[in-house]
Write a protein that holds these residues in place. Structure first.
Motif, mmCIF file in Angstrom:
data_model
loop_
_atom_site.group_PDB
_atom_site.id
_atom_site.type_symbol
_atom_site.label_atom_id
_atom_site.label_comp_id
_atom_site.label_asym_id
_atom_site.label_seq_id
_atom_site.Cartn_x
_atom_site.Cartn_y
_atom_site.Cartn_z
ATOM 1 N N MET A 1 34.405 66.466 85.581
ATOM 2 C CA MET A 1 34.190 67.905 85.660
ATOM 3 C C MET A 1 33.815 68.337 87.064
ATOM 4 O O MET A 1 34.286 69.362 87.557
ATOM 5 C CB MET A 1 33.089 68.320 84.663
ATOM 6 N N LYS A 2 32.976 67.551 87.733
ATOM 7 C CA LYS A 2 32.604 67.899 89.101
ATOM 8 C C LYS A 2 33.812 67.877 90.022
ATOM 9 O O LYS A 2 33.930 68.685 90.946
ATOM 10 C CB LYS A 2 31.538 66.931 89.612
ATOM 11 N N SER A 3 34.731 66.949 89.770
ATOM 12 C CA SER A 3 35.880 66.799 90.661
ATOM 13 C C SER A 3 36.822 67.988 90.607
ATOM 14 O O SER A 3 37.630 68.188 91.516
ATOM 15 C CB SER A 3 36.645 65.517 90.312
ATOM 16 N N THR A 4 36.757 68.798 89.536
ATOM 17 C CA THR A 4 37.639 69.960 89.455
ATOM 18 C C THR A 4 37.188 71.079 90.377
ATOM 19 O O THR A 4 37.974 71.954 90.730
ATOM 20 C CB THR A 4 37.675 70.513 88.015
ATOM 21 N N GLY A 5 35.916 71.078 90.723
ATOM 22 C CA GLY A 5 35.394 72.159 91.552
ATOM 23 C C GLY A 5 35.182 73.458 90.801
ATOM 24 O O GLY A 5 34.843 74.482 91.400
ATOM 25 N N LYS A 6 35.352 73.444 89.487
ATOM 26 C CA LYS A 6 35.196 74.660 88.693
ATOM 27 C C LYS A 6 33.743 74.846 88.298
ATOM 28 O O LYS A 6 33.013 73.894 88.053
ATOM 29 C CB LYS A 6 36.086 74.596 87.458
ATOM 30 N N GLN A 7 33.339 76.113 88.210
ATOM 31 C CA GLN A 7 31.947 76.448 87.911
ATOM 32 C C GLN A 7 31.787 77.147 86.561
ATOM 33 O O GLN A 7 30.700 77.571 86.213
ATOM 34 C CB GLN A 7 31.400 77.369 89.013
ATOM 35 N N GLU A 8 32.872 77.245 85.799
ATOM 36 C CA GLU A 8 32.857 78.020 84.577
ATOM 37 C C GLU A 8 33.406 77.187 83.426
ATOM 38 O O GLU A 8 34.321 76.384 83.610
ATOM 39 C CB GLU A 8 33.705 79.288 84.755
ATOM 40 N N ALA A 9 32.865 77.371 82.223
ATOM 41 C CA ALA A 9 33.345 76.646 81.052
ATOM 42 C C ALA A 9 33.402 77.568 79.846
ATOM 43 O O ALA A 9 32.567 78.463 79.677
ATOM 44 C CB ALA A 9 32.457 75.449 80.752
ATOM 45 N N PHE A 10 34.384 77.327 79.021
ATOM 46 C CA PHE A 10 34.539 77.994 77.736
ATOM 47 C C PHE A 10 34.348 76.923 76.659
ATOM 48 O O PHE A 10 35.020 75.898 76.668
ATOM 49 C CB PHE A 10 35.931 78.618 77.648
ATOM 50 N N VAL A 11 33.390 77.143 75.756
ATOM 51 C CA VAL A 11 33.078 76.156 74.724
ATOM 52 C C VAL A 11 33.341 76.767 73.352
ATOM 53 O O VAL A 11 32.811 77.829 73.019
ATOM 54 C CB VAL A 11 31.604 75.703 74.801
ATOM 55 N N PHE A 12 34.161 76.079 72.566
ATOM 56 C CA PHE A 12 34.438 76.516 71.205
ATOM 57 C C PHE A 12 33.664 75.636 70.235
ATOM 58 O O PHE A 12 33.636 74.410 70.362
ATOM 59 C CB PHE A 12 35.936 76.409 70.901
ATOM 60 N N VAL A 13 33.003 76.278 69.253
ATOM 61 C CA VAL A 13 32.252 75.555 68.219
ATOM 62 C C VAL A 13 32.836 75.962 66.869
ATOM 63 O O VAL A 13 32.768 77.125 66.479
ATOM 64 C CB VAL A 13 30.746 75.886 68.274
ATOM 65 N N HIS A 14 33.406 75.007 66.173
ATOM 66 C CA HIS A 14 34.148 75.279 64.944
ATOM 67 C C HIS A 14 33.232 75.486 63.741
ATOM 68 O O HIS A 14 32.013 75.305 63.819
ATOM 69 C CB HIS A 14 35.123 74.129 64.657
ATOM 70 N N GLY A 15 33.833 75.840 62.614
ATOM 71 C CA GLY A 15 33.085 76.111 61.392
ATOM 72 C C GLY A 15 33.202 75.010 60.351
ATOM 73 O O GLY A 15 33.570 73.868 60.650
ATOM 74 N N TYR A 16 32.907 75.383 59.127
ATOM 75 C CA TYR A 16 32.896 74.481 57.973
ATOM 76 C C TYR A 16 34.300 73.978 57.635
ATOM 77 O O TYR A 16 35.302 74.618 57.946
ATOM 78 C CB TYR A 16 32.260 75.244 56.805
ATOM 79 N N ASN A 17 34.355 72.814 56.984
ATOM 80 C CA ASN A 17 35.614 72.252 56.490
ATOM 81 C C ASN A 17 36.642 72.108 57.611
ATOM 82 O O ASN A 17 37.800 72.491 57.479
ATOM 83 C CB ASN A 17 36.177 73.132 55.363
ATOM 84 N N THR A 18 36.193 71.568 58.727
ATOM 85 C CA THR A 18 37.069 71.431 59.892
ATOM 86 C C THR A 18 36.935 70.034 60.473
ATOM 87 O O THR A 18 35.884 69.670 61.001
ATOM 88 C CB THR A 18 36.718 72.463 60.979
ATOM 89 N N ARG A 19 37.984 69.249 60.383
ATOM 90 C CA ARG A 19 37.977 67.916 60.982
ATOM 91 C C ARG A 19 38.232 68.024 62.483
ATOM 92 O O ARG A 19 38.681 69.046 62.987
ATOM 93 C CB ARG A 19 39.028 67.029 60.320
ATOM 94 N N PHE A 20 37.960 66.924 63.189
ATOM 95 C CA PHE A 20 38.040 66.947 64.644
ATOM 96 C C PHE A 20 39.419 67.374 65.141
ATOM 97 O O PHE A 20 39.535 68.178 66.068
ATOM 98 C CB PHE A 20 37.705 65.559 65.207
ATOM 99 N N GLU A 21 40.486 66.831 64.541
ATOM 100 C CA GLU A 21 41.831 67.148 65.021
ATOM 101 C C GLU A 21 42.123 68.636 64.905
ATOM 102 O O GLU A 21 42.702 69.249 65.806
ATOM 103 C CB GLU A 21 42.875 66.335 64.237
ATOM 104 N N SER A 22 41.712 69.236 63.787
ATOM 105 C CA SER A 22 41.929 70.666 63.597
ATOM 106 C C SER A 22 41.094 71.480 64.579
ATOM 107 O O SER A 22 41.561 72.474 65.147
ATOM 108 C CB SER A 22 41.580 71.053 62.157
ATOM 109 N N ALA A 23 39.845 71.065 64.797
ATOM 110 C CA ALA A 23 38.979 71.769 65.752
ATOM 111 C C ALA A 23 39.570 71.718 67.151
ATOM 112 O O ALA A 23 39.524 72.706 67.890
ATOM 113 C CB ALA A 23 37.585 71.151 65.745
ATOM 114 N N ALA A 24 40.123 70.572 67.534
ATOM 115 C CA ALA A 24 40.728 70.430 68.863
ATOM 116 C C ALA A 24 41.932 71.355 69.014
ATOM 117 O O ALA A 24 42.131 71.984 70.062
ATOM 118 C CB ALA A 24 41.129 68.983 69.106
ATOM 119 N N ARG A 25 42.738 71.474 67.958
ATOM 120 C CA ARG A 25 43.890 72.385 68.010
ATOM 121 C C ARG A 25 43.421 73.833 68.144
ATOM 122 O O ARG A 25 43.993 74.615 68.910
ATOM 123 C CB ARG A 25 44.757 72.219 66.760
#
Length: 307
Positions: A1-25
């Motif tokens: 992350m440091k190597s990108t030089g970016k200072q901003e992040a967008f974080v998504f937090v999923h809900g109920y009944n959601t497996r990792f693969e679906s959350a990633a999509r």
């Protein structure tokens, strides 16, 4: 992350009944639709808590999401302290709001008064409305530049949740009365008018107008500078669909930190038929929501018979 030089992040937090693969999509689709990498020069990220990924595990998921608050706070510390990110936006959906809200409240109780986040977006929050007013209403705006709740009275999943909990209103519905509350750095946007999926629970990610408003919000545009919403008492509501169709490329209102107005990007709906070679995510989504409705109905009926 440091190597990108970016200072901003967008974080998504999923809900109920959601497996990792679906959350990633879901996280990837949101990042694509909101032009996170191009227009925000930010890092798209997913925080995946260990949902069981089954309909019958609703109560267990609720307990697990609450138990994940310490790990989520550790994750935020890594972003701020180790990676050195200066701007963090969070979009939480459904039960993911319960995790995020409790984690931020925990930080506040242990003396964390520093403004940690830029935009905190709580989409269709599966949180008791009374509990939100008592536990989170004063706390969350202290840790974010702005807190925005997106609610809809058409949300069938949250209505099923309210019935399952013997009629306790959810913060993502109008029944809870959160539209009448006015607080600094706190907005509620009523999305009832927007067409969405079968359950009307994923409208935050499947409706062009919703994505466009979130795009402006992440750019720092205040509610009165976002052209797709209008005042509704002390809070906000979407303009009628007949008006929205003429506002597809409306400019975001300027904020103090970003004075130049930007244009809402051409957004590809996650439910639109994909281009050749892409996964049929739209078909998977339709099947999922149908199964979810049937499962929720079965659980409610079974509880009624048992009682």
């Amino acid at each position: 992350m440091k190597s990108t030089g970016k200072q901003e992040a967008f974080v998504f937090v999923h809900g109920y009944n959601t497996r990792f693969e679906s959350a990633a999509r879901q996280a990837g689709q949101l990042a694509f639709d909101l032009e996170i990498d191009r227009d925000f020069a930010g890092l798209p990220m997913l925080y995946s808590w260990p949902s069981q990924g089954t309909l019958e595990a609703y109560l267990l998921d609720y307990d697990i999401s609450l138990a994940a608050t310490q790990a989520f706070n550790h994750f935020l510390d890594l972003l701020k302290d180790s990676a050195g990110l200066s701007r963090i936006h969070i979009i939480a959906h459904s039960m993911g709001n319960w995790l995020v809200a409790n984690a931020l409240r925990e930080r506040s109780l242990r003396g964390g008064t520093e403004r940690l986040l830029e935009q905190l977006v709580l989409a269709a929050p599966d949180i008791p409305a009374d509990g939100f007013r008592e536990r989170f209403l004063k706390t969350l705006p202290q840790l974010a530049r702005r807190v925005t709740l997106y609610v809809s009275d058409n949300d069938k999943a949250l209505r099923a949740s309210a019935r399952f909990r013997t009629g306790i209103p959810r913060a993502g519905l109008l029944d809870g009365g959160l539209m009448s509350i006015s607080e600094p750095r706190y907005d509620v946007v009523d999305a009832t008018l927007l067409p969405a999926d079968f359950l009307d629970h994923s409208y935050y990610a499947t409706n062009h107008s919703m994505l466009a408003d979130i795009y402006c919000l992440l750019h720092g545009s205040p509610a009165d500078g976002r052209p797709l919403i209008v005042a509704a008492g002390v809070n906000w509501s979407y303009t009628p669909p007949s008006v929205l169709k003429d506002l597809k490329a409306a400019a975001c209102g300027a904020s103090q930190e970003q004075p130049e107005a930007r244009l809402v990007p051409p957004i590809q709906s996650p439910l639109a038929p994909p281009a050749s070679g892409q996964p049929l995510l739209w078909l998977t989504g339709v099947i999922t929501v149908i199964v979810a409705v049937a499962g929720a109905f079965f659980i409610v009926r079974r509880r009624q018979r048992m009682s």
